[in-house]
Design a protein around this motif. Structure first.
Motif, PDB file in Angstrom:
ATOM      1  N   SER A  43       8.666   2.207   7.482  1.00  0.00           N
ATOM      2  CA  SER A  43       7.845   2.525   6.315  1.00  0.00           C
ATOM      3  C   SER A  43       7.671   1.280   5.470  1.00  0.00           C
ATOM      4  CB  SER A  43       8.490   3.641   5.489  1.00  0.00           C
ATOM      5  OG  SER A  43       9.713   3.197   4.969  1.00  0.00           O
ATOM      6  N   PHE A  44       6.567   1.215   4.768  1.00  0.00           N
ATOM      7  CA  PHE A  44       6.251   0.093   3.909  1.00  0.00           C
ATOM      8  C   PHE A  44       6.278   0.559   2.464  1.00  0.00           C
ATOM      9  CE2 PHE A  44       4.497  -1.062   7.964  1.00  0.00           C
ATOM     10  CZ  PHE A  44       4.780  -2.419   8.061  1.00  0.00           C
ATOM     11  N   PRO A  45       6.743  -0.292   1.542  1.00  0.00           N
ATOM     12  CA  PRO A  45       6.759   0.121   0.133  1.00  0.00           C
ATOM     13  C   PRO A  45       5.354   0.188  -0.443  1.00  0.00           C
ATOM     14  CG  PRO A  45       7.447  -2.162   0.361  1.00  0.00           C
ATOM     15  CD  PRO A  45       7.298  -1.613   1.743  1.00  0.00           C
ATOM     16  N   ASP A  49       0.829  -3.340  -7.733  1.00  0.00           N
ATOM     17  CA  ASP A  49      -0.414  -3.897  -8.269  1.00  0.00           C
ATOM     18  C   ASP A  49      -1.393  -4.093  -7.122  1.00  0.00           C
ATOM     19  OD1 ASP A  49      -2.317  -5.014  -9.867  1.00  0.00           O
ATOM     20  OD2 ASP A  49      -1.334  -6.970 -10.052  1.00  0.00           O
ATOM     21  N   ALA A  50      -2.438  -3.279  -7.086  1.00  0.00           N
ATOM     22  CA  ALA A  50      -3.404  -3.342  -5.986  1.00  0.00           C
ATOM     23  C   ALA A  50      -4.261  -4.600  -6.061  1.00  0.00           C
ATOM     24  CB  ALA A  50      -4.292  -2.107  -5.995  1.00  0.00           C
ATOM     25  N   SER A  51      -4.378  -5.212  -7.241  1.00  0.00           N
ATOM     26  CA  SER A  51      -5.222  -6.399  -7.389  1.00  0.00           C
ATOM     27  C   SER A  51      -4.476  -7.686  -7.023  1.00  0.00           C
ATOM     28  CB  SER A  51      -5.738  -6.498  -8.826  1.00  0.00           C
ATOM     29  OG  SER A  51      -4.647  -6.655  -9.716  1.00  0.00           O
ATOM     30  N   ALA A  52      -3.196  -7.593  -6.672  1.00  0.00           N
ATOM     31  CA  ALA A  52      -2.413  -8.774  -6.318  1.00  0.00           C
ATOM     32  C   ALA A  52      -2.897  -9.336  -4.980  1.00  0.00           C
ATOM     33  CB  ALA A  52      -0.939  -8.410  -6.228  1.00  0.00           C
ATOM     34  N   PRO A  53      -2.735 -10.644  -4.750  1.00  0.00           N
ATOM     35  CA  PRO A  53      -3.148 -11.222  -3.469  1.00  0.00           C
ATOM     36  C   PRO A  53      -2.277 -10.693  -2.327  1.00  0.00           C
ATOM     37  CG  PRO A  53      -1.935 -12.826  -4.771  1.00  0.00           C
ATOM     38  CD  PRO A  53      -2.171 -11.639  -5.657  1.00  0.00           C
ATOM     39  N   PRO A  54      -2.740 -10.825  -1.066  1.00  0.00           N
ATOM     40  CA  PRO A  54      -1.942 -10.341   0.072  1.00  0.00           C
ATOM     41  C   PRO A  54      -0.570 -11.003   0.099  1.00  0.00           C
ATOM     42  CG  PRO A  54      -4.147 -10.925   0.780  1.00  0.00           C
ATOM     43  CD  PRO A  54      -4.021 -11.358  -0.630  1.00  0.00           C
ATOM     44  N   HIS A  55       0.442 -10.212   0.417  1.00  0.00           N
ATOM     45  CA  HIS A  55       1.804 -10.713   0.411  1.00  0.00           C
ATOM     46  C   HIS A  55       2.630  -9.950   1.452  1.00  0.00           C
ATOM     47  CE1 HIS A  55       1.556  -7.322  -2.356  1.00  0.00           C
ATOM     48  NE2 HIS A  55       2.819  -7.071  -2.048  1.00  0.00           N
ATOM     49  N   LEU A  56       3.824 -10.464   1.719  1.00  0.00           N
ATOM     50  CA  LEU A  56       4.730  -9.847   2.688  1.00  0.00           C
ATOM     51  C   LEU A  56       5.328  -8.579   2.083  1.00  0.00           C
ATOM     52  CD1 LEU A  56       5.945 -10.428   5.501  1.00  0.00           C
ATOM     53  CD2 LEU A  56       7.855 -11.478   4.326  1.00  0.00           C
ATOM     54  N   THR A  57       5.191  -7.436   2.775  1.00  0.00           N
ATOM     55  CA  THR A  57       5.679  -6.170   2.223  1.00  0.00           C
ATOM     56  C   THR A  57       6.944  -5.673   2.891  1.00  0.00           C
ATOM     57  OG1 THR A  57       4.197  -5.001   3.707  1.00  0.00           O
ATOM     58  CG2 THR A  57       3.413  -5.378   1.470  1.00  0.00           C
TER      59      THR A  57
END
Length: 121
Positions: A43-45, A49-57
């Motif tokens: 599962s992924f958290p 913040d949906a407007s944040a740049p792509p990042h490691l989840t």
């Protein structure tokens, strides 16, 4: 007198549940070596913040074992304040991570759908 010594007491057996209880949970059967030694992220958290740049989840780690640490308690008012306590800790092993690609998703009424996949060169 000898009559009482020669008589054996009849021992009534208890239920098998108490005589030979099983060892371990049936949910972990069959006990055999795995075919794939790499774990998977189940599962992924949720993104705060949906407007944040792509990042490691998510990051993959394996439980390597357990040990203990001695730490000082710094809680004013607590009974154990300024004393040392022993805590159990889990040791995690994290293999090196290599990015091989990025997946883009689009939100649909039925949930997320893969829009495109870009692999590294």
């Amino acid at each position: 007198f000898f009559f009482f010594l020669s008589r054996k007491k009849k021992v009534k057996m208890s239920h098998r549940k108490f005589e030979a209880p099983r060892h371990g949970n049936l949910g972990f059967l069959p006990k055999k070596r795995t075919k794939h030694h790499s774990g998977r992220i189940r599962s992924f958290p949720k993104d705060a913040d949906a407007s944040a740049p792509p990042h490691l989840t998510a990051f993959r780690a394996y439980k390597a074992g357990m040990t203990h640490v001695v730490r000082g308690v710094d809680r004013p008012g607590a009974l154990m304040h300024k004393r040392e306590v022993v805590d159990a800790v889990t040791v995690l092993e994290t293999p090196p991570m290599v990015v091989v690609g990025v997946v883009g998703y689009v939100e649909t009424p039925r949930g997320l759908r893969t829009l495109t996949t870009v692999f590294a060169e």
